[in-house]
Design an enzyme around this catalytic site. Structure first.
Site, PDB file in Angstrom:
ATOM      1  CB  VAL A 121      -0.938   0.008   1.230  1.00  0.00           C
ATOM      2  CG1 VAL A 121      -1.787   1.272   1.258  1.00  0.00           C
ATOM      3  CG2 VAL A 121      -1.816  -1.238   1.235  1.00  0.00           C
ATOM      4  CD  GLU A 122       2.755   3.847   3.813  1.00  0.00           C
ATOM      5  OE1 GLU A 122       3.214   4.735   3.065  1.00  0.00           O
ATOM      6  OE2 GLU A 122       2.031   4.094   4.784  1.00  0.00           O
ATOM      7  CB  SER A 123       6.735   1.946  -1.117  1.00  0.00           C
ATOM      8  OG  SER A 123       6.937   0.628  -0.606  1.00  0.00           O
ATOM      9  CE1 TYR A 227      -1.126   3.693   4.204  1.00  0.00           C
ATOM     10  CE2 TYR A 227      -2.132   3.004   6.272  1.00  0.00           C
ATOM     11  CZ  TYR A 227      -1.019   3.127   5.463  1.00  0.00           C
ATOM     12  OH  TYR A 227       0.191   2.680   5.915  1.00  0.00           O
TER      13      TYR A 227
END
Length: 519
Positions: A121-123, A227
């Site tokens: 999800v982040e990167s 998120y």
């Protein structure tokens, strides 16, 4: 921490490299394809038939989050992921070098193994990801939070990209947030994205209105509202991929890398040679090192593939400490300054002063200075910060022309973007920066614009000239392209050359340049 909450989550990450540099991409920078993009096919690789459990078997044994929740916000994210098998394949391949370590750390701490999917999800598991919000690495720490959790950020080293250090910091941070919210992982994850203060304020507002204070009831920023559903959605898919028509690339649950104690600063080209791996492989496992050597202040460790660790230790033991980094003596010339010498040798003024124990900028002609030197030409260090930026700024973009802009005193991304009628975030992205990064006077920025239909007609056609250029020592294809304001693709076409090979001094190149923009 990174992505905007669009209905199609992370759709902008689908191309490995966008063909349209004008697209306003707000997530982490694009992933540079490399050696870790491919993993063995489980159907044909003999090692997977061993008695080792698979990585997803172990992962599923240690899941903790309640994945029974289902609502339109989760379904929207899950449907998107389920329709993009190629995206799932790509992030799973990228994750392979790091996944064992991250799952092991979560198990040791008694944390949900689902946290190993948070970098998706982040990167998108890109170790070099850098977002518009100045977040870096697979865990996307912003500078201040990174420093608060012990992730140093120096000219040599970016701790937020250190796989081991940043993973440990992320686990510490997530544990802390979970305690702050009395074990509620939904609120902890929301806080990891938008900050604990933002979540607490939302809780206070709901309490004052007599509303529930669970994550789903809070009025949080748009990005945060998507998120947490993203992580739940992808966790549901990885728990039961067949149910959603997906297949997961699998590999044995075993360490990918081993940490080598190198005892001090070490040239990365030497390290790669001693380990028997490529520069790309070394940088993928050690993306925190910005330059051609490790940080003299540490950490004094390098990650190498498990199968190469013993060979590297043996070679390292043979290498005298004074040979680990090369040094040159430079005789100060009349007119030299700390700034001019540091620019000439691609180091910072602070480093030059530190190495030579200088307390001021005063230097004398005739005296000598010690200069750290790389053992190979700088373009050999293919994934250093400078080389990544050079590759980004010199990539071939069809239908676009490149303009170089030298930053003047007082200019910002905003003021420059107004001059060229582009978005300031886009301008920052083209140059591997965030919009809030400081622009130094004299820095060269790349700007892409639509190529004129009649590029060589009229006045411009009269200015076009054929030039024969003889390569000098220290030249590179990218450097020459930059100097004459042409693209690497043009240089390749005009000379029928392989730009991946080294340019030799004396080589002749043909260029067609606009003399108004040439040096």
């Amino acid at each position: 921490m990174t992505y905007s909450a669009d209905p199609s989550p992370m759709a902008e990450d689908l191309p490995l490299m966008s063909s349209d540099p004008t697209a306003d991409y707000s997530g982490p920078d694009y992933f540079i394809p490399g050696v870790f993009d491919q993993v063995p096919d489980p159907a044909t690789d003999g090692d997977l038939a061993s008695s080792l459990p698979s990585v997803w078997e172990i992962y599923r044994k240690h899941t903790i989050l309640d994945l029974s929740e289902d609502n339109p916000r989760i379904k929207a994210q899950r449907d998107w992921y389920a329709k993009h098998q190629s995206y799932i394949d790509r992030v799973t391949r990228r994750a392979e070098p790091y996944l064992y370590y991250i799952i092991e750390e979560s198990i040791k701490r008694g944390l949900p193994s689902e946290l190993a999917l948070l970098p998706v999800v982040e990167s998108a598991y890109d170790p070099f990801a850098y977002s518009h919000g100045r977040a870096a690495g697979i865990w996307q720490f912003i500078p201040g939070t990174g420093r608060a959790f012990g992730l140093n950020q120096t000219w040599w080293y970016e701790g937020r990209r250190d796989i081991v250090a940043a993973t440990n910091a992320a686990m510490d941070y997530l544990e802390s947030l979970n305690r702050q919210f009395d074990g509620d992982w939904m609120l902890a994850l929301a806080s990891y994205n938008s900050g604990a203060g933002t979540v607490r304020n939302a809780i206070r507002r709901n309490k004052s209105k007599g509303k529930p204070t669970d994550f789903w009831s809070l009025d949080l920023p748009r990005e945060t509202r998507a998120y947490v559903p993203k992580l739940i959605a992808i966790s549901q898919l990885f728990a039961e991929p067949e149910k959603y028509g997906l297949t997961l690339i699998d590999y044995p649950y075993q360490p990918f890398f081993e940490a080598i104690d190198i005892g001090g600063q070490l040239d990365l080209a030497m390290a790669a040679g001693m380990a028997g791996i490529t520069m790309e492989e070394l940088y993928r496992l050690n993306p925190a090192f910005n330059r051609w050597a490790t940080d003299p202040a540490g950490p004094h460790r390098l990650l190498v593939p498990v199968g190469n660790a013993d060979a590297m230790r043996a070679e390292l033991n043979k290498l005298p400490p004074e040979k680990r980094v090369a040094w040159a003596r430079y005789t100060i010339q009349s007119g030299d300054s700390i700034l001019s010498i540091s620019k000439k040798h691609n180091i910072t003024p602070q480093l030059l002063k530190q190495v030579n124990h200088l307390k001021s900028n005063t230097i004398r002609a005739g005296k000598t200075l010690l200069i750290p030197q790389s053992s190979e030409p700088l373009d050999h260090y293919s994934l250093s910060a400078d080389q990544r930026l050079e590759a980004k700024q010199n990539r071939l973009v069809e239908g676009k022309q490149k303009t170089l802009h030298k930053v003047k005193p007082g200019e910002t991304f905003w003021s420059i973007s107004r001059q060229y009628n582009i978005h300031h975030r886009t301008l920052a992205k083209w140059n591997g920066m965030a919009p809030t990064d400081t622009l130094s006077t004299g820095k060269t920025l790349v700007i892409w614009s639509a190529k004129p239909q009649l590029a060589t007609s009229g006045m411009q056609g009269q200015r076009m000239r054929k030039i024969r250029y003889r390569a000098r020592s220290g030249d590179s294809y990218a450097g020459i392209a930059n100097r004459f304001n042409v693209s690497l693709g043009q240089l390749k076409r005009w000379n029928d050359i392989d730009i991946k090979k080294y340019l030799q001094p004396g080589d002749m190149l043909t260029l067609y340049v606009d003399v108004a923009n040439a040096p």
